[in-house]
Each structure stands twice: as structure tokens, then as C-alpha cells.
Write an enzyme that holds these catalytic residues in place. Structure first.
Site, PDB file in Angstrom:
ATOM      1  N   CYS A  96      63.211  67.243  22.111  1.00 56.78           N
ATOM      2  CA  CYS A  96      62.923  66.699  20.779  1.00 56.78           C
ATOM      3  C   CYS A  96      61.771  65.694  20.868  1.00 56.78           C
ATOM      4  O   CYS A  96      60.637  66.088  21.087  1.00 56.78           O
ATOM      5  CB  CYS A  96      64.187  66.097  20.161  1.00 56.78           C
ATOM      6  SG  CYS A  96      64.055  65.857  18.368  1.00 56.78           S
ATOM      7  N   HIS A 219      68.778  70.019  20.806  1.00 54.80           N
ATOM      8  CA  HIS A 219      69.427  69.038  21.682  1.00 54.80           C
ATOM      9  C   HIS A 219      70.608  69.660  22.427  1.00 54.80           C
ATOM     10  O   HIS A 219      71.749  69.586  21.960  1.00 54.80           O
ATOM     11  CB  HIS A 219      69.952  67.869  20.847  1.00 54.80           C
ATOM     12  CG  HIS A 219      68.903  66.946  20.337  1.00 54.80           C
ATOM     13  ND1 HIS A 219      68.424  65.880  21.079  1.00 54.80           N
ATOM     14  CD2 HIS A 219      68.247  66.901  19.152  1.00 54.80           C
ATOM     15  CE1 HIS A 219      67.512  65.224  20.374  1.00 54.80           C
ATOM     16  NE2 HIS A 219      67.382  65.829  19.201  1.00 54.80           N
ATOM     17  N   GLU A 221      72.139  68.507  24.983  1.00 59.37           N
ATOM     18  CA  GLU A 221      73.073  67.462  25.413  1.00 59.37           C
ATOM     19  C   GLU A 221      74.072  67.082  24.323  1.00 59.37           C
ATOM     20  O   GLU A 221      75.092  66.446  24.608  1.00 59.37           O
ATOM     21  CB  GLU A 221      72.303  66.222  25.883  1.00 59.37           C
ATOM     22  CG  GLU A 221      71.637  65.417  24.790  1.00 59.37           C
ATOM     23  CD  GLU A 221      70.334  66.022  24.281  1.00 59.37           C
ATOM     24  OE1 GLU A 221      69.777  65.472  23.317  1.00 59.37           O
ATOM     25  OE2 GLU A 221      69.871  67.045  24.854  1.00 59.37           O
TER      26      GLU A 221
END
Length: 257
Positions: A96, A219, A221
């Protein structure tokens, strides 16, 4: 054998470093926070790590434009070291805002040919979508190639990949630099909101020509566990984030272990 050491590059405004840290640790890596001031002061060195990750957030408040200040600081304090790191073949991943940073640094392509710019919708897009792997990148191939669509969250205002011309796009494909594309549950699509920003050819992730510098807007994570997913994906054995970070650590253990 020691676990691969992964440096997580930080400055004021990054805000996804904790999720990245624990994703790396849960997948068997040895994560370490590396603030840009630590590099400048000589307390930590880029060369100490097997991989680097630039996490998401709003580095320096995204003033001027997203990622440009963080990129300038990294180039000022460790430009040569980062180039040497990349030339060694070790992975550098920007997620990002981190993708925006490495694009500003010119680590994926020439800035006058390839850029990340404002979403077509003109607003911040925050939702779940899907990605499909479209390259033969060895880091992620075993987990993602030919295995359908994978759910991921996105959250950005300047995530639209734009190219200066058809020849640039053609070269990205010729060099196998298009890592992931936005998808729905059936496969790649250019339709909004699955392509949340209007990126050319639904591209969600790019690499450099050698495949070791990786930028992605989604994302992983934030979806390490299946319970963080939505709909049928919440019942899958492994979520996208776990597959992503497991793949990275497995690759590092095999190649740089």
C-alpha cells in the site's frame, strides 16, 4: 538454522507495522522494526536483513503526494545500500503506502512511465476484494499460481496503477512483472468495486524485472487468519495473508537460509 531476518522500514506516519511484524513472526521469520532514523544514525544497517518490507500507512502524512517524503528520506540515508540490497536478489516488498514509496524510489520502473495515482472514484476505497496471481514469480508461485481468487482487504486513495503508453504495459507482461490482478470470485475482472481504483488492466501488484522488488496495494497482513475474512473465505483452512507470509519465509529459508 536461524529464521530469516526481515526488516520492517518505518518513519512517522506508518501504521501497519505491527500487523506485518506479527505476520512475519507467525510464519517463522525474525522481524525487526527499522526506523529511518536508526539507519541514519548507524544503529541498524540494510545489509543485516534477508528481506525488507515497507508497510502501509500515511508516511509523513502523505503530504505532497503519497510516499514521496518517505522515499526521499530512504534515498538520502540509504539509497546505495538499498540498491545494493536489491541487486543482491533479496526481496523488498512495499505494501500500500509502501508500494507508493518504492515506486517513488524508482525501484519497479521509471517514474515517467509508471505511477500510482488517485483512484478513479475520487475517494478513499476501503473494502474486501480478490486477487489472482498472473506471473510465475518463484516466491509466491506454489501458494497462489493457478489456484483461483484470494480475498484481500484494500484501503487507499492513491492506488491506481497508470502507464504512459501501451508499450510500457506490454513490457511489464513481457518481463513477467504483473504479479497479481484484481478479481471477483470467478476470476480477473476490471469492474468496480472489485478493481477498487481503476488500475490499468486490473493490476494490483507489480515487481521489478528480476521479481524481487514487489509492490502491492492490498494488505495481506490484515487477513492472516481465516476469521478475518468474509463470506465463504472465513471457512477456508488458510487465509490469504498466511499463505503470503508463509511463502516469503519459506522462500527466504530455502534461498537465503
Amino acid at each position: 538454522m536461524k529464521p530469516p531476518k526481515v526488516g520492517i522500514l518505518l518513519m512517522e506516519g506508518t501504521n501497519n507495522e505491527t500487523e506485518v511484524f506479527f505476520s512475519v513472526r507467525r510464519s517463522g521469520g525474525d522481524p525487526d522494526y527499522v526506523h529511518v532514523s536508526d539507519i541514519a544514525a548507524g544503529r541498524k544497517a540494510i545489509s543485516d536483513y534477508d528481506a525488507l518490507i515497507v508497510p502501509g500507512g500515511f508516511s509523513a502524512g502523505d503530504y505532497i503526494r503519497a510516499g514521496v517524503i518517505f522515499a526521499a528520506r530512504l534515498l538520502a540515508v540509504a539509497g546505495k545500500e538499498i540498491r545494493d540490497f536489491v541487486d543482491s536478489g533479496r526481496p523488498l516488498i512495499g505494501i500500500c503506502n509502501g508500494f507508493q514509496v518504492i515506486m517513488e524510489m524508482g525501484l519497479i520502473g521509471k517514474r515517467d512511465e509508471l505511477t500510482l495515482t488517485n483512484n478513479e472514484s475520487g475517494r478513499f476505497e476501503c473494502r474486501y476484494t480478490y486477487i489472482t496471481m498472473t506471473s510465475d514469480n518463484p516466491i509466491f508461485r506454489d501458494a497462489f499460481k493457478g489456484k483461483g481468487s484470494f480475498q484481500v482487504p484494500v484501503a487507499h486513495a492513491e492506488g491506481r496503477i497508470a502507464v504512459s503508453g501501451v508499450s510500457v504495459l506490454k513490457r511489464l507482461y513481457e518481463n513477467d512483472q504483473v504479479l497479481f490482478k484484481y478479481s471477483d470470485t470467478h476470476g480477473v475482472t476490471d469492474e468496480y468495486p472489485w478493481n477498487p481504483n481503476g488500475s490499468v488492466d486490473s493490476i494490483a501488484s507489480l515487481t521489478n524485472e528480476h521479481g524481487n522488488v514487489i509492490g502491492l496495494m492490498p494488505h495481506p497482513e490484515r487477513i492472516y487468519y481465516s476469521y478475518q475474512a468474509m463470506y465463504d473465505d472465513a471457512r477456508k483452512d488458510q487465509a490469504t495473508g498466511k499463505l503470503f507470509y508463509d511463502s516469503l519465509i519459506s522462500y527466504l529459508s530455502g534461498v537465503h537460509g
